[in-house]
Design a protein around this motif. Sequence first.
Motif, mmCIF file in Angstrom:
data_model
loop_
_atom_site.group_PDB
_atom_site.id
_atom_site.type_symbol
_atom_site.label_atom_id
_atom_site.label_comp_id
_atom_site.label_asym_id
_atom_site.label_seq_id
_atom_site.Cartn_x
_atom_site.Cartn_y
_atom_site.Cartn_z
ATOM 1 N N ALA A 22 27.157 44.856 44.389
ATOM 2 C CA ALA A 22 27.300 44.303 43.419
ATOM 3 C C ALA A 22 26.928 42.433 43.420
ATOM 4 C CB ALA A 22 28.718 44.296 42.464
ATOM 5 N N GLY A 23 26.284 42.492 42.663
ATOM 6 C CA GLY A 23 26.393 40.851 42.991
ATOM 7 C C GLY A 23 27.349 39.726 42.247
ATOM 8 N N THR A 24 28.174 39.082 42.699
ATOM 9 C CA THR A 24 29.495 38.477 41.202
ATOM 10 C C THR A 24 29.184 36.891 41.094
ATOM 11 O OG1 THR A 24 30.806 38.047 43.431
ATOM 12 C CG2 THR A 24 30.483 40.424 42.850
ATOM 13 N N SER A 25 29.604 36.590 40.850
ATOM 14 C CA SER A 25 29.803 35.151 40.329
ATOM 15 C C SER A 25 30.890 34.021 41.572
ATOM 16 C CB SER A 25 30.974 34.684 39.108
ATOM 17 O OG SER A 25 31.804 35.109 39.099
ATOM 18 N N GLU A 26 31.331 34.507 42.894
ATOM 19 C CA GLU A 26 31.859 34.310 43.717
ATOM 20 C C GLU A 26 30.438 34.072 44.900
ATOM 21 O OE1 GLU A 26 36.382 34.955 45.588
ATOM 22 O OE2 GLU A 26 34.725 36.835 45.664
ATOM 23 N N ASP A 27 29.300 34.051 44.273
ATOM 24 C CA ASP A 27 28.562 33.843 45.440
ATOM 25 C C ASP A 27 28.754 34.878 46.622
ATOM 26 O OD1 ASP A 27 28.899 31.732 43.913
ATOM 27 O OD2 ASP A 27 29.485 30.408 45.415
ATOM 28 N N SER A 28 28.899 36.558 46.365
ATOM 29 C CA SER A 28 28.487 37.343 47.096
ATOM 30 C C SER A 28 28.396 38.458 46.788
ATOM 31 C CB SER A 28 30.031 37.517 47.434
ATOM 32 O OG SER A 28 31.339 38.204 45.687
ATOM 33 N N VAL A 29 28.255 39.728 48.014
ATOM 34 C CA VAL A 29 27.080 40.348 48.053
ATOM 35 C C VAL A 29 28.907 41.497 48.502
ATOM 36 C CG1 VAL A 29 25.562 41.877 48.217
ATOM 37 C CG2 VAL A 29 25.066 40.304 48.063
ATOM 38 N N ILE A 30 28.749 42.268 47.323
ATOM 39 C CA ILE A 30 30.729 43.726 47.428
ATOM 40 C C ILE A 30 29.254 44.791 47.687
ATOM 41 C CG2 ILE A 30 32.295 43.784 46.969
ATOM 42 C CD1 ILE A 30 32.696 41.342 46.224
ATOM 43 N N VAL A 31 29.838 45.807 48.597
ATOM 44 C CA VAL A 31 29.159 47.066 48.780
ATOM 45 C C VAL A 31 30.122 48.101 48.185
ATOM 46 C CG1 VAL A 31 28.399 48.793 49.824
ATOM 47 C CG2 VAL A 31 27.207 46.698 50.435
ATOM 48 N N TYR A 32 30.757 48.687 47.268
ATOM 49 C CA TYR A 32 31.404 49.502 46.988
ATOM 50 C C TYR A 32 31.119 50.534 47.659
ATOM 51 C CZ TYR A 32 35.849 50.986 44.506
ATOM 52 O OH TYR A 32 36.983 51.534 44.116
ATOM 53 N N ASP A 33 32.438 52.323 48.221
ATOM 54 C CA ASP A 33 32.732 52.910 48.899
ATOM 55 C C ASP A 33 33.324 54.150 47.504
ATOM 56 O OD1 ASP A 33 33.534 55.582 50.059
ATOM 57 O OD2 ASP A 33 31.815 54.835 51.312
ATOM 58 N N LEU A 34 32.217 54.501 46.639
ATOM 59 C CA LEU A 34 33.014 55.103 46.542
ATOM 60 C C LEU A 34 33.838 56.640 46.473
ATOM 61 C CD1 LEU A 34 29.924 56.015 43.345
ATOM 62 C CD2 LEU A 34 32.022 54.612 43.473
ATOM 63 N N GLU A 35 33.647 57.207 47.943
ATOM 64 C CA GLU A 35 35.266 58.504 47.677
ATOM 65 C C GLU A 35 35.821 57.125 48.743
ATOM 66 O OE1 GLU A 35 34.791 60.908 51.667
ATOM 67 O OE2 GLU A 35 33.094 59.828 51.259
ATOM 68 N N THR A 36 36.432 56.437 49.174
ATOM 69 C CA THR A 36 37.442 55.702 49.382
ATOM 70 C C THR A 36 37.909 54.636 48.579
ATOM 71 O OG1 THR A 36 36.043 53.560 50.720
ATOM 72 C CG2 THR A 36 36.639 55.490 51.850
ATOM 73 N N LYS A 37 37.130 54.208 47.299
ATOM 74 C CA LYS A 37 37.669 53.195 46.367
ATOM 75 C C LYS A 37 37.448 52.705 46.742
ATOM 76 C CE LYS A 37 37.113 56.724 43.281
ATOM 77 N NZ LYS A 37 36.781 56.736 42.215
ATOM 78 N N GLN A 38 37.561 51.741 47.578
ATOM 79 C CA GLN A 38 37.448 50.100 48.533
ATOM 80 C C GLN A 38 36.257 50.202 48.217
ATOM 81 O OE1 GLN A 38 40.305 50.728 51.455
ATOM 82 N NE2 GLN A 38 38.847 50.846 52.990
ATOM 83 N N PRO A 39 36.500 48.088 48.476
ATOM 84 C CA PRO A 39 34.661 47.686 48.991
ATOM 85 C C PRO A 39 34.700 47.855 51.087
ATOM 86 C CG PRO A 39 36.170 46.272 47.699
ATOM 87 C CD PRO A 39 36.621 47.559 47.877
#
Length: 675
Positions: free
Chosen positions: A358-375
Amino acid sequence: MSSPERESPRESEAIWHPAREWLEEDELDADYHPALEPSEDDEWEDDMPNEDDDLNLGVADDAPHVNIGNIQIELTADDGEGGGPGDPNGGHTRIPASRLFELLASSGLQDILSSNGWPVPLEDQAQLEMEMEEEEDSDEGYVPIFRNRLRARRLGEPAKPPPVPNPEGVKLMGQGDFGTNQYYVDRLKKRKRGLSTSLIWREMGIDNHGVQKRADQSISQGLIPGSAADRIIHYDTRSYSGQFSDDGNFFFCCAQDFKVRMYDTSNPYDWKYYKTVDYPFGQWTITDATLSPDNRFLVYSSIRSQAYMASTDPEDDADPSVLDFSTLPGQGRRRGFGTSHFGIWSLRFSGDGREVVAGTSEDSVIVYDLETKQPVLNLRDRHQHHVNAVCYGDTSSPHILYSGSDDTTLRVWDRRSMGDGREAGAFMGHTEGLTYVDSKGDGRYVLSNSKDQTMKLWDLRKMMTSADIEKIDPAEYTTGFDYRFEPYPESYRTNAKSDCSVVTFQGHHVLKTLIRCHFSPPGSTNSRYVYSGSEDGKVYVYNMDATLAGTIDVGQATLNSRPREPDAYATAYEMSGEMLWRTCVRDASWHPDAPVLAATSWNGWGLSTGTCTVHSWNAGAADDEGDPPVGKSYDGKTRRQGIRGGHCAAGLSAVGMFMRKGRRTYGEIGRGGHA
């Protein structure tokens, strides 16, 4: 407003305010942010000052005044003769507030106003941020801070137009990665080989010595969809994005009513409504959505730090799962449900379907793991402004990431070597913020669209190193022009000092909203083209050498295709003050296997509504052969609409009109009864 009493949010939520249009994507005004929009779970009273009150704006006088500090602005308008039966204003002189805000958005006036208290000084914003940090443990009343746009003045000489045809693009078209060139005899005799000739050659076995496959593929690469719309699906709110699945059997469309509608497109010429999912507590709009590689799950976002994941199974009516991107990597979820600490502008599934970036308004790029349910990865402090677009570089590997930002840079991240948290490299060459990035999926080529009104092709082998990036300040090039209301001035065009792009495409208009661009698919186009939506209501299709291969005029195809609703003023985006039919193509998607393109647009009177239009290749014919079509206009569930331009369509028969059978219409029966 003459009344001293403020209306509650629920009493005034249906009233359109130009400030809401202002803050669609990239800034927070002192008096408004999309997070302040009332939602079903909000029960607090809106105590923010009304913007019209602050401006002392009224329409009772013939010459309304606006007082800002020691600045006085006077607006005059000619009195028109109103009050007729068709006058929506009831005989009163109506001065659209949008004209005032268009004036306030102009660059020249902003410099004057900023020194007299407009917008809020940065030190006041810093104080507000500190107060928010002190209340970080409380979710109630939290308002994220979106900074103002970068406003550094541009340095450098006026721009030189990019070469057309581009020499590097010509080489790409000849090397085989982007389609095939004409047979050498046709090139010598300057013949344009048509579809019938190509089919005859294939049947005769010509070109079958090692190049038969390329010859077969070249048949489809010239089949560019035409402007005539096979189907027009109307929505009552603006449409933001729409894409086919990788196999072409599925299509989804995101709209401003916080709904994502899904369609069965296994027959690309005959769509069937499939399912609709909602974002329960959205802000402003659905910003993006992404489909898992196996078509089983859809992840979609709004201007919040939570995304939702829903099943695409029409029999599965379970609530969507919450994906909280605001938690830190390795930590559990710590914030309350429905909070909005930043907005998500862009989402993409990884090729293996296990992660979402995901690209965010917080100037960041976040990768989220769907198995562990967390970034599992949060890349911050490298981009200097909102990250409007992200994607994976390779469909077969999750290691390479691309991120495009309002700081004008396209950064490349290699997750295998990120010990210092820095990017592997970056592409620089745009002189305004990026609106979208798309990867060819081969780990080498990437495409970007920008507010500088250009689209650029990049080669991973030519990216700049991190050390080179540190020597350049991207803010040198940004002007901070408001792409939502202003046209792009020619005087703002300039060439970046360190442009490492391969080909630059120019001709489309990246205005009003974050318009998207894409590579054409290998199956139906032989990867021959790149294409982009445009503010002027068209889809522009370019050859790799930057020449224009064709245009799809969505605006002309949909003109007056729905009646003018009496409440259209409430959601109008038209800045001229006139309720004209306008079209802005925000996104387009080319079917992977058929010469069919679906365009998702802001489309209607004053850009107040939306459409998804289906265009197919028809050899340039104005009309298809055979009987006239029964009807082209449909609602969101693909039920035929019997009204076109306020009158019954001439071509509609009894089949096309709504035929009553009990309480069901023909559209519902023909669709198999899906609700």
